[in-house]
Design a protein around this motif. Structure first.
Motif, PDB file in Angstrom:
ATOM      1  N   GLU A 154     -27.190  -2.915  12.508  1.00  0.00           N
ATOM      2  CA  GLU A 154     -26.897  -2.840  13.941  1.00  0.00           C
ATOM      3  C   GLU A 154     -25.623  -3.617  14.285  1.00  0.00           C
ATOM      4  OE1 GLU A 154     -31.435  -2.511  13.636  1.00  0.00           O
ATOM      5  OE2 GLU A 154     -29.856  -3.707  12.702  1.00  0.00           O
ATOM      6  N   GLU A 155     -25.450  -4.806  13.693  1.00  0.00           N
ATOM      7  CA  GLU A 155     -24.235  -5.585  13.955  1.00  0.00           C
ATOM      8  C   GLU A 155     -23.004  -4.860  13.425  1.00  0.00           C
ATOM      9  OE1 GLU A 155     -26.083 -10.134  13.778  1.00  0.00           O
ATOM     10  OE2 GLU A 155     -25.492  -9.117  11.922  1.00  0.00           O
ATOM     11  N   PHE A 156     -23.145  -4.247  12.273  1.00  0.00           N
ATOM     12  CA  PHE A 156     -22.069  -3.462  11.692  1.00  0.00           C
ATOM     13  C   PHE A 156     -21.690  -2.314  12.633  1.00  0.00           C
ATOM     14  CE2 PHE A 156     -20.878  -0.858   7.632  1.00  0.00           C
ATOM     15  CZ  PHE A 156     -19.536  -1.055   7.898  1.00  0.00           C
ATOM     16  N   ALA A 157     -22.684  -1.609  13.135  1.00  0.00           N
ATOM     17  CA  ALA A 157     -22.428  -0.479  14.024  1.00  0.00           C
ATOM     18  C   ALA A 157     -21.718  -0.921  15.301  1.00  0.00           C
ATOM     19  CB  ALA A 157     -23.742   0.219  14.364  1.00  0.00           C
ATOM     20  N   ARG A 158     -22.149  -2.040  15.885  1.00  0.00           N
ATOM     21  CA  ARG A 158     -21.501  -2.515  17.114  1.00  0.00           C
ATOM     22  C   ARG A 158     -20.050  -2.903  16.856  1.00  0.00           C
ATOM     23  NH1 ARG A 158     -26.757  -4.814  17.950  1.00  0.00           N
ATOM     24  NH2 ARG A 158     -26.116  -6.825  17.064  1.00  0.00           N
ATOM     25  N   ALA A 159     -19.790  -3.518  15.710  1.00  0.00           N
ATOM     26  CA  ALA A 159     -18.411  -3.890  15.369  1.00  0.00           C
ATOM     27  C   ALA A 159     -17.540  -2.653  15.215  1.00  0.00           C
ATOM     28  CB  ALA A 159     -18.401  -4.726  14.089  1.00  0.00           C
ATOM     29  N   LEU A 160     -18.080  -1.614  14.588  1.00  0.00           N
ATOM     30  CA  LEU A 160     -17.313  -0.378  14.402  1.00  0.00           C
ATOM     31  C   LEU A 160     -17.008   0.295  15.737  1.00  0.00           C
ATOM     32  CD1 LEU A 160     -19.275   1.028  11.328  1.00  0.00           C
ATOM     33  CD2 LEU A 160     -16.903   0.245  11.304  1.00  0.00           C
ATOM     34  N   ALA A 161     -18.012   0.397  16.597  1.00  0.00           N
ATOM     35  CA  ALA A 161     -17.801   1.039  17.897  1.00  0.00           C
ATOM     36  C   ALA A 161     -16.799   0.259  18.744  1.00  0.00           C
ATOM     37  CB  ALA A 161     -19.132   1.171  18.625  1.00  0.00           C
ATOM     38  N   SER A 162     -16.788  -1.058  18.615  1.00  0.00           N
ATOM     39  CA  SER A 162     -15.908  -1.887  19.449  1.00  0.00           C
ATOM     40  C   SER A 162     -14.432  -1.693  19.134  1.00  0.00           C
ATOM     41  CB  SER A 162     -16.275  -3.371  19.288  1.00  0.00           C
ATOM     42  OG  SER A 162     -15.911  -3.850  17.996  1.00  0.00           O
ATOM     43  N   VAL A 163     -14.103  -1.212  17.940  1.00  0.00           N
ATOM     44  CA  VAL A 163     -12.687  -1.013  17.582  1.00  0.00           C
ATOM     45  C   VAL A 163     -12.274   0.454  17.674  1.00  0.00           C
ATOM     46  CG1 VAL A 163     -12.612  -3.045  16.101  1.00  0.00           C
ATOM     47  CG2 VAL A 163     -13.203  -0.823  15.106  1.00  0.00           C
ATOM     48  N   LEU A 215       0.839  -1.189   0.000  1.00  0.00           N
ATOM     49  CA  LEU A 215       0.000   0.000   0.000  1.00  0.00           C
ATOM     50  C   LEU A 215       0.880   1.247   0.000  1.00  0.00           C
ATOM     51  CD1 LEU A 215      -2.732  -1.021   2.599  1.00  0.00           C
ATOM     52  CD2 LEU A 215      -2.805  -1.222   0.109  1.00  0.00           C
ATOM     53  N   PRO A 216       0.420   2.323  -0.619  1.00  0.00           N
ATOM     54  CA  PRO A 216       1.211   3.560  -0.599  1.00  0.00           C
ATOM     55  C   PRO A 216       1.312   4.130   0.804  1.00  0.00           C
ATOM     56  CG  PRO A 216      -0.954   3.948  -1.583  1.00  0.00           C
ATOM     57  CD  PRO A 216      -0.828   2.466  -1.400  1.00  0.00           C
ATOM     58  N   ALA A 217       2.335   4.927   1.038  1.00  0.00           N
ATOM     59  CA  ALA A 217       2.501   5.571   2.337  1.00  0.00           C
ATOM     60  C   ALA A 217       1.263   6.392   2.659  1.00  0.00           C
ATOM     61  CB  ALA A 217       3.743   6.455   2.325  1.00  0.00           C
ATOM     62  N   GLY A 218       0.825   6.284   3.896  1.00  0.00           N
ATOM     63  CA  GLY A 218      -0.355   7.030   4.307  1.00  0.00           C
ATOM     64  C   GLY A 218      -1.642   6.244   4.236  1.00  0.00           C
ATOM     65  N   VAL A 219      -1.587   4.991   3.781  1.00  0.00           N
ATOM     66  CA  VAL A 219      -2.769   4.127   3.732  1.00  0.00           C
ATOM     67  C   VAL A 219      -2.552   2.979   4.706  1.00  0.00           C
ATOM     68  CG1 VAL A 219      -4.276   2.710   2.305  1.00  0.00           C
ATOM     69  CG2 VAL A 219      -3.173   4.734   1.335  1.00  0.00           C
ATOM     70  N   MET A 220      -3.490   2.782   5.619  1.00  0.00           N
ATOM     71  CA  MET A 220      -3.354   1.764   6.651  1.00  0.00           C
ATOM     72  C   MET A 220      -4.537   0.807   6.595  1.00  0.00           C
ATOM     73  SD  MET A 220      -2.420   4.841   9.156  1.00  0.00           S
ATOM     74  CE  MET A 220      -3.240   5.843   7.922  1.00  0.00           C
ATOM     75  N   TYR A 221      -4.233  -0.489   6.633  1.00  0.00           N
ATOM     76  CA  TYR A 221      -5.279  -1.517   6.570  1.00  0.00           C
ATOM     77  C   TYR A 221      -5.286  -2.302   7.871  1.00  0.00           C
ATOM     78  CZ  TYR A 221      -7.504  -5.978   5.493  1.00  0.00           C
ATOM     79  OH  TYR A 221      -8.291  -7.106   5.541  1.00  0.00           O
ATOM     80  N   ARG A 222      -6.499  -2.568   8.370  1.00  0.00           N
ATOM     81  CA  ARG A 222      -6.663  -3.339   9.602  1.00  0.00           C
ATOM     82  C   ARG A 222      -7.834  -4.290   9.440  1.00  0.00           C
ATOM     83  NH1 ARG A 222      -8.269  -0.729  15.501  1.00  0.00           N
ATOM     84  NH2 ARG A 222      -8.259  -2.671  16.709  1.00  0.00           N
ATOM     85  N   ASN A 223      -7.679  -5.507   9.931  1.00  0.00           N
ATOM     86  CA  ASN A 223      -8.727  -6.524   9.849  1.00  0.00           C
ATOM     87  C   ASN A 223      -8.988  -7.074  11.251  1.00  0.00           C
ATOM     88  OD1 ASN A 223      -8.840  -9.958   8.795  1.00  0.00           O
ATOM     89  ND2 ASN A 223     -10.548  -8.560   8.982  1.00  0.00           N
ATOM     90  N   VAL A 224     -10.251  -6.982  11.684  1.00  0.00           N
ATOM     91  CA  VAL A 224     -10.659  -7.534  12.976  1.00  0.00           C
ATOM     92  C   VAL A 224     -11.890  -8.393  12.732  1.00  0.00           C
ATOM     93  CG1 VAL A 224     -11.344  -7.034  15.340  1.00  0.00           C
ATOM     94  CG2 VAL A 224      -9.811  -5.462  14.135  1.00  0.00           C
ATOM     95  N   GLY A 225     -11.706  -9.704  12.690  1.00  0.00           N
ATOM     96  CA  GLY A 225     -12.833 -10.594  12.424  1.00  0.00           C
ATOM     97  C   GLY A 225     -13.435 -10.319  11.059  1.00  0.00           C
ATOM     98  N   LYS A 226     -14.751 -10.057  11.031  1.00  0.00           N
ATOM     99  CA  LYS A 226     -15.444  -9.778   9.769  1.00  0.00           C
ATOM    100  C   LYS A 226     -15.301  -8.319   9.331  1.00  0.00           C
ATOM    101  CE  LYS A 226     -19.529 -11.232  11.091  1.00  0.00           C
ATOM    102  NZ  LYS A 226     -20.968 -11.592  11.011  1.00  0.00           N
TER     103      LYS A 226
END
Length: 602
Positions: free
Chosen positions: A545-554, A288-299
């Motif tokens: 709702e599941e999407f929102a909870r996953a986002l808030a948790s990280v 990835l180019p500098a300044g782009v960050m990727y993170r994976n947590v479960g789904k």
């Protein structure tokens, strides 16, 4: 502290740092010679790429994740090992290394662990792992052929020749010590690696054709061999005339890259083949180019952008058309993108707000969450934008935005050069936004040029509007929300998922029918803010709702869902997070590189 105490302390410190030792497999020292490494932490370790020679199956070897399997045991590192208390991987010489305690945890035993050697049992089978390292200094391009010597007369013999030293033994050339191969699949993208391990560096040439690649290694010996690889490709090694010829048949769909690695010297051939073009290629998260960050947590997958390097923009296909997100990204000169708001699949027209360049090109439903982009910030809110047309004759609120005129409404349109406006007895005004005047008047159906701003109306219903060139007419976009005055681009979708770090999903407020397909469990996308950075979020499967909870948790502080389901597409790193193709969309949010003030002024 006495000198003796100081010496003992120094000796203890030195002994605590592991010393490098030669490695043996099955009682035989490795050839070319491999030694354990003293890692920056002082631990004794081995490079991950070497572990396959011990029978370890390296499933993944990347800066963000390492996966090792031996027999029925598997270890995974994603910032921490799946088995606690193990030493973290360390980078040395361009390659990731693991300490010997990780091998012991996998069940790899040591036959001998002495001060001068570490011996591992010979594995029943060998494999190979992907690896990254700097180009080797052992190798150089194949040299220009040496011209035959010119024949000259021999000099007259000396009457008393001086004694000469015996000729030096010619330096022995390189030899192919081993050939190793591996094959990995990421969706339908097959990556095959062939490693030629040499006893010393060698000069080589590369020839490519439609069916594969041929390497000629100068002054290199090796045994004749031929094998069919797991991928179905064929690899042949043929010595001849002091050189070694290596042929890899990959077929017409394979693309091969050749590079070199050090310690020991190796020539590596990586071949990438798309086995099924109907399956989306995955992004290359390691490049990835500098300044782009990727993170994976479960789904949940998160792609964040340094806002000093990149800025989000709203882009659109021509009115009434849809395009793939990758195409919209490339057209804009962007590096990444995600699909935008909801639209009618039959007409490809947006069903809610789209604003670009300070102009509202699709009207707002005025009830759903909206993203706004200024030159320096990202806004989330419910701004209810409206156009107001004004002059000495008064002011009028524009009823709608689009090409289809309705006699009872005041209709504005930002022309695309392909769509006519007007009808019957209606009048269309062409507006000069810079001078705040009418620049043209047309009756009935007319075809405006791309970029023209028109207002169509029934003169009987709106008699005060000027119907002559030069007539005063000022157009203002009123956002009806604090801080939105400088918004240049905006997009409405919804629902708002997270605000101030809390889940705030409210389908009633935003007019969503939770019994419809819009609310079904499916793949989801959102525009979010994580650690202060604009972020594209992708959720493999679930409800809003599941999407929102996953986002808030990280730790996501704000997030707004975009059109999801079959439209959900995230493109970055040359590939897609979604594992299946999505349908074309009329608009998208893309990230483009910022142009620095210094560069722009040159």
């Amino acid at each position: 502290m006495t000198r003796r105490a100081l010496s003992l302390t120094l000796l203890a410190t030195l002994l605590s740092v592991a010393a490098a030792r030669p490695v043996a497999i099955g009682g035989q020292l490795t050839s070319p010679r491999v030694e354990t490494k003293t890692l920056p932490s002082g631990q004794e370790g081995l490079p991950v790429w070497f572990l396959t020679r011990l029978g370890v199956d390296v499933l993944l070897n990347s800066p963000s994740e390492i996966r090792l399997r031996f027999a029925n045991r598997e270890l995974r590192w994603t910032g921490a090992w799946s088995t606690p208390s193990l030493s973290a991987p360390e980078q040395l010489g361009g390659s990731w290394h693991v300490s010997l305690d990780v091998l012991r945890a996998l069940g790899v035993t040591q036959v001998e662990d002495a001060p001068d050697i570490v011996d591992f049992p010979a594995p029943a089978a060998q494999g190979l792992t992907p690896e990254t390292a700097p180009a080797s200094a052992y190798f150089s391009p194949f040299p220009t052929p040496v011209q035959p010597p010119v024949s000259v007369p021999a000099p007259a013999p000396s009457p008393s020749p001086a004694p000469s030293a015996p000729p030096a033994a010619p330096e022995e050339g390189a030899r192919l010590a081993s050939t190793r191969t591996s094959r990995t699949l990421r969706r339908a993208l097959e990556t095959q690696r062939v490693v030629l391990e040499l006893t010393k560096g060698a000069q080589y040439s590369v020839t490519r054709d439609e069916r594969g690649v041929t390497l000629v290694l100068a002054d290199t010996a090796g045994d004749v061999s031929a094998q069919t690889l797991e991928s179905g490709d064929s690899l042949t090694v043929t010595p001849g005339s002091g050189n070694l010829h290596v042929r890899l048949e990959t077929g017409a769909n394979g693309a091969s890259t050749v590079f070199t690695l050090d310690d020991p010297p190796r020539i590596v051939v990586d071949t990438v083949t798309n086995l099924d073009p109907s399956v989306t290629p995955p992004p290359d998260v390691d490049k990835l180019p500098a300044g782009v960050m990727y993170r994976n947590v479960g789904k949940l997958h998160l792609v964040s952008f340094d806002d000093t390097r990149f800025e989000p923009r709203v882009v659109s296909a021509p009115l009434g058309q849809a395009k793939g997100v990758a195409d919209l990204v490339r057209d804009a000169g962007a590096i990444a993108g995600v699909n935008g708001g909801y639209f009618d699949p039959k007409s490809a027209l947006p069903v809610d707000l789209v604003a670009r360049g300070g102009m509202m090109v699709a009207p707002s439903l005025e009830r759903r969450a909206t993203l706004g982009f200024t030159d320096s910030s990202v806004l989330f809110g419910f701004p209810k934008p409206r156009y107001v047309l004004s002059g000495p004759w008064g002011s009028l609120t524009v009823n709608t935005v689009g090409a289809a005129a309705r006699p009872q409404w005041l209709t504005l349109f930002v022309a695309d050069g392909r769509t006519p406006v007007g009808a019957g007895d209606l009048v269309t005004l062409f507006l000069d936004l810079g001078k705040n005047v009418v620049s043209g008047v047309a009756n009935g159906v007319t075809m405006p040029r791309a970029g023209d701003v028109t207002v169509t109306f029934d003169p009987k219903r709106f008699p005060n509007l000027p119907r002559f060139i030069g007539g005063p007419a000022k157009l203002d976009l009123m956002w009806q929300a604090n801080g939105w005055e400088t918004v240049r681009e905006a997009l409405a979708a919804g629902p708002l998922l997270v605000d101030d770090g809390k889940v705030v999903v409210d389908p009633v407020r935003e007019g969503f029918d939770t019994g419809s397909n819009v609310w079904r469990p499916t793949r989801q996308v959102a525009f979010a803010v994580l650690s202060g950075k604009p972020t594209i979020a992708y959720f493999e499967q679930g409800t809003p709702e599941e999407f929102a909870r996953a986002l808030a948790s990280v730790g996501v502080t704000r997030a707004l869902r975009l059109d999801s389901g079959s439209s959900a597409t995230v493109f970055f790193g040359g590939g897609y997070l979604n594992t299946v193709w999505s349908r074309p969309v009329p608009n998208a949010i893309v990230f483009v590189p910022k142009v620095s003030t210094t560069a722009a002024g040159r």
